[in-house]
Design an enzyme around this catalytic site. Structure first.
Site, PDB file in Angstrom:
ATOM      1  CG  ASN A  54      -8.746  -4.803  -3.738  1.00 52.76           C
ATOM      2  OD1 ASN A  54      -7.319  -5.238  -3.416  1.00 52.76           O
ATOM      3  ND2 ASN A  54      -9.166  -3.856  -2.773  1.00 52.76           N
ATOM      4  CG  HIS A  55      -6.577  -0.363  -2.414  1.00 59.70           C
ATOM      5  ND1 HIS A  55      -6.309   0.262  -2.082  1.00 59.70           N
ATOM      6  CD2 HIS A  55      -7.418  -1.657  -1.486  1.00 59.70           C
ATOM      7  CE1 HIS A  55      -7.561  -0.084  -0.352  1.00 59.70           C
ATOM      8  NE2 HIS A  55      -7.387  -1.111  -1.101  1.00 59.70           N
ATOM      9  CG  HIS A  67      -1.750  -0.947   1.093  1.00 60.68           C
ATOM     10  ND1 HIS A  67      -3.370  -0.691   0.013  1.00 60.68           N
ATOM     11  CD2 HIS A  67      -2.308  -1.833   1.197  1.00 60.68           C
ATOM     12  CE1 HIS A  67      -4.079  -1.438   0.683  1.00 60.68           C
ATOM     13  NE2 HIS A  67      -3.235  -2.952   1.323  1.00 60.68           N
ATOM     14  CG  HIS A  86      -8.008  -8.624  -0.867  1.00 61.11           C
ATOM     15  ND1 HIS A  86      -8.163  -7.245  -0.694  1.00 61.11           N
ATOM     16  CD2 HIS A  86      -9.624  -9.046   0.057  1.00 61.11           C
ATOM     17  CE1 HIS A  86      -9.627  -6.577  -0.264  1.00 61.11           C
ATOM     18  NE2 HIS A  86     -10.228  -7.355   0.084  1.00 61.11           N
ATOM     19  CG  HIS A 127      -5.160  -5.235   5.302  1.00 63.75           C
ATOM     20  ND1 HIS A 127      -5.125  -4.218   5.746  1.00 63.75           N
ATOM     21  CD2 HIS A 127      -5.209  -5.731   3.140  1.00 63.75           C
ATOM     22  CE1 HIS A 127      -4.698  -3.445   4.063  1.00 63.75           C
ATOM     23  NE2 HIS A 127      -4.719  -4.635   3.320  1.00 63.75           N
TER      24      HIS A 127
END
Length: 703
Positions: A128-129, A22, A245, A247
């Protein structure tokens, strides 16, 4: 065990495994802005010190779909610093790279590029981000792949069938088949697994001698009926699944007794939600593979900001708090301050043993005030910890569990009761849209579109910033419905048209695959429309610069007046082709806004026949106009420009999966579930500490 632990064994793969980094999360926060970049450098530093063969990332390298320039620059800087060098790569690729990287302009692994000097290859799927979007279906990983710093694999463009072709790696006598599948909407992938539309290809030669490693980025825990991927859907010939995905760190491989493979969930390397799962110690994994034997070594991350969370239920302390006490709010606040101080002391003790850890911790205190209590001012409470915690605005979270009431003589309409989601869960846009229309009044219900299609269009609008997504979906469905009515030759009666539209809508709701195609086609049109708009903006800016250059040679006063007049006309939405008119014509056109379409078309050099009906024209109006005048020019131009919905959208936008089968005949055999037992594969797991598999049933080789 010594064979697996040998650092210089020519037959042992050493792979650094990480997921959900991220990059760019809270990059504008003055305290936590650099957390993701510091931890990413630590991960790459571990890879360099351990001299791994390659790095395997399980998706969500970036937090945003369109990362900022600072985020992309920091990522490129780190990859160039740690992954480029003179150390030779010790493994080779046996599969057809044109199949593994078929969507790239450079379809080969980066360390084999003669123009690059790569010491640690990085293989990554998208999450997905950072999934592909836009007219060209690109993502941030494609930028890194084009720059030669990362190998993006596991990408699927088909919505009808997915063929997962592995990257075949060999080091000495150890062979790994690396499978990858980037993030796909869970409901769609769930349905494709159920319909047997997902196939994992296997090498024809010595298929039992390969160590099969699969990387996936989907929901592992159940969030709904079909909003997750059960482990039982995956093929049983897989040896290890690296699951992204999720966390929460569960990196120690867990054995699935039904499918007889292991699942490792590395978790995220940064706290992105203040939930209990994020409070677990963050780790990455160093995977050793020799033959069919594997060993996962946990590596604790030292630069992750510490996170402590605790729950308080005020009703559980009747000796301290009573709702009727006038000073109960002050007592609750003092109790919360005491709890926060205890968590700060714990965080400080942990930081003393790790100087690389950030100074300010993340603190979360969740207070259940059910039972007649009142919350105090969170803002005033947070002011006391502005310089001691990293999240002063989010320290306290008040919530109240709904009390279960016994149903007596009162009939409650439970359909109108909407439960609040628990903290840590993510509200999905599609669910909100569906929930809204389920509880909305009849007069605002959808009569043409479906809730599913509208939900996906709104998601594209919100998550991917596709501004034309909803408009294009409405136009697309309007055109298709009009064509359906014309083919049915329905009478121009409002009641009959409404009935036919309702039947047509119900049939589309039942055919979910056709509806997915329609939404995808509408999104393609929206992206194309946005690309055309960007091109027109660029062209207009070029014409403006040319006009300014021409004005430099003319009379300054004339140039100024003409510029002002053109600027006013353009600001009022007039066509650019009206530049050739004199000032009198321009003034009259501005005053006479009720001019006909012929007059406005004659004054514009770029006007074209409109292919979509006006915004204020209903289906009934268009249908009646087509009945009364079949030979009018407006109807001809409209009917000629209708897109053929029956054509396959994949012919122009997607790579058909059949190409994969043609280009890789050696790996085109379907996997056979249950065709072999775990004993025939002889998988062994070795660990120095806390081996979760030693205490289980006897080894499969003994079986």
């Amino acid at each position: 065990m010594s064979a697996v632990n040998s650092q210089d064994d020519e037959d042992t793969f050493k792979i650094l495994v990480a997921t959900d980094i991220h990059l760019g999360y809270l990059e504008k926060d003055p305290v936590r802005g650099n957390d993701t970049f510091v931890t990413f450098n630590e991960i790459l530093d571990h890879a360099q010190k351990n001299e791994v063969d390659f790095i395997l990332l399980g998706g969500d390298l970036f937090h945003d779909n369109k990362p900022s320039r600072k985020t992309v620059h920091s990522c490129l800087e780190s990859l160039r610093k740690y992954c480029m060098g003179d150390r030779p790569v010790q493994f080779e690729i046996l599969s057809d790279q044109a199949v593994n990287f078929h969507y790239s302009k450079f379809p080969w692994v980066n360390y084999q590029d003669e123009n690059l000097n790569i010491s640690i290859p990085v293989f990554s799927i998208h999450g997905n981000h950072d999934d592909p979007t836009g007219a060209d279906s690109l993502c941030a990983l494609d930028i890194l792949s084009c720059a030669g710093l990362l190998n993006h694999f596991g990408r699927s463009t088909s919505v009808e069938k997915i063929d997962i072709s592995p990257i075949l790696l060999r080091k000495g006598r150890t062979k790994i088949a690396l499978y990858g599948l980037g993030a796909i909407p869970d409901e769609r992938l769930y349905r494709m697994f159920v319909n047997k539309q997902v196939t994992m290809l296997r090498p024809k030669e010595d298929e039992d001698s390969w160590f099969n490693l699969f990387v996936i980025h989907q929901n592992r825990s159940k969030h709904g009926a079909t909003n997750y991927i059960p482990e039982q859907f995956l093929d049983d010939f897989i040896d290890l699944v690296v699951w992204g995905h999720e966390h929460e760190c569960k990196i120690a491989p867990f054995r699935n007794e039904q499918q007889c493979f292991y699942v490792s969930q590395p978790g995220s390397s940064v706290v992105t939600s203040l939930s209990p799962g994020e409070a677990v110690k963050k780790h990455i994994g160093l995977l050793h593979v020799k033959g069919k034997i594997m060993k996962m070594e946990k590596i604790a991350l030292e630069t992750v900001r510490t996170f402590h969370i605790e729950d308080i239920v005020l009703a559980d302390h009747p000796d301290l708090f009573h709702p009727d006490n006038p000073n109960v709010t002050q007592a609750v606040q003092a109790f919360c301050m005491e709890k926060v101080e205890l968590m700060l002391d714990t965080a400080e003790r942990e930081r003393l043993g790790n100087p690389r850890q950030p100074e300010k911790p993340i603190i979360r205190l969740r207070v259940d005030y059910a039972g007649g209590f009142e919350p105090f001012s969170v803002h005033r409470f947070s002011q006391k910890y502005m310089h001691r915690v990293a999240n002063p605005k989010d320290i306290i979270h008040f919530f109240r569990h709904r009390e279960q009431k016994e149903k007596k003589d009162i009939d409650l309409n439970f359909g109108k009761l909407v439960s609040r989601p628990a903290e840590g869960t993510t509200l999905r846009v599609e669910d909100l849209v569906k929930q809204y229309f389920q509880t909305a009044e009849k007069k605002v219900q959808l009569s043409l579109l479906t809730e599913r299609g509208m939900g996906e269009a709104v998601q594209e609008f919100v998550d991917k910033e596709e501004k034309d997504a909803i408009e294009e979906l409405v136009k697309f469905q309007l055109e298709k419905t009009q064509r359906f009515l014309k083919e049915r030759r329905t009478d121009a009666v409002e009641e009959k048209i409404d009935e036919e539209v309702r039947k047509f809508r119900e049939s589309r709701k039942k055919n979910t695959e056709e509806e997915d195609k329609e939404v995808r086609e509408a999104m393609i049109r929206a992206r194309a429309h946005r690309s055309e708009g960007d091109a027109l903006v660029a062209a207009s800016s070029d014409e403006d610069s040319m006009d300014i250059e021409r004005m430099g040679t003319s009379n300054p006063s004339d140039g100024l007046s003409s510029t002002l007049s053109r600027g006013r006309g353009r600001a009022r939405g007039r066509a650019r082709g009206a530049r050739g008119q004199n000032s009198t014509a321009r003034g009259s056109s501005r005053r006479g806004r009720g001019t006909t379409s012929q007059e406005s078309a004659s004054g514009s050099r770029s006007s074209k026949p409109v292919s979509v009906p006006g915004k204020n024209m209903s289906i009934l109006d268009v249908f009646r106009s087509s009945k009364t005048d079949h030979s009018s020019n407006s109807f001809q131009s409209y009917s000629e420009d209708i897109i053929d919905i029956d054509s396959d959208p994949e012919d122009t936008s997607f790579v058909p999966s059949s190409k994969i089968n043609q280009r890789l005949p050696a790996t085109s055999s379907h996997s056979k579930r249950g065709s072999q037992s775990q004993a025939s594969r002889g998988i062994e797991y070795e660990s120095d500490e806390d081996d979760p598999f030693m205490s289980s049933a006897p080894s499969r080789r003994a079986k």
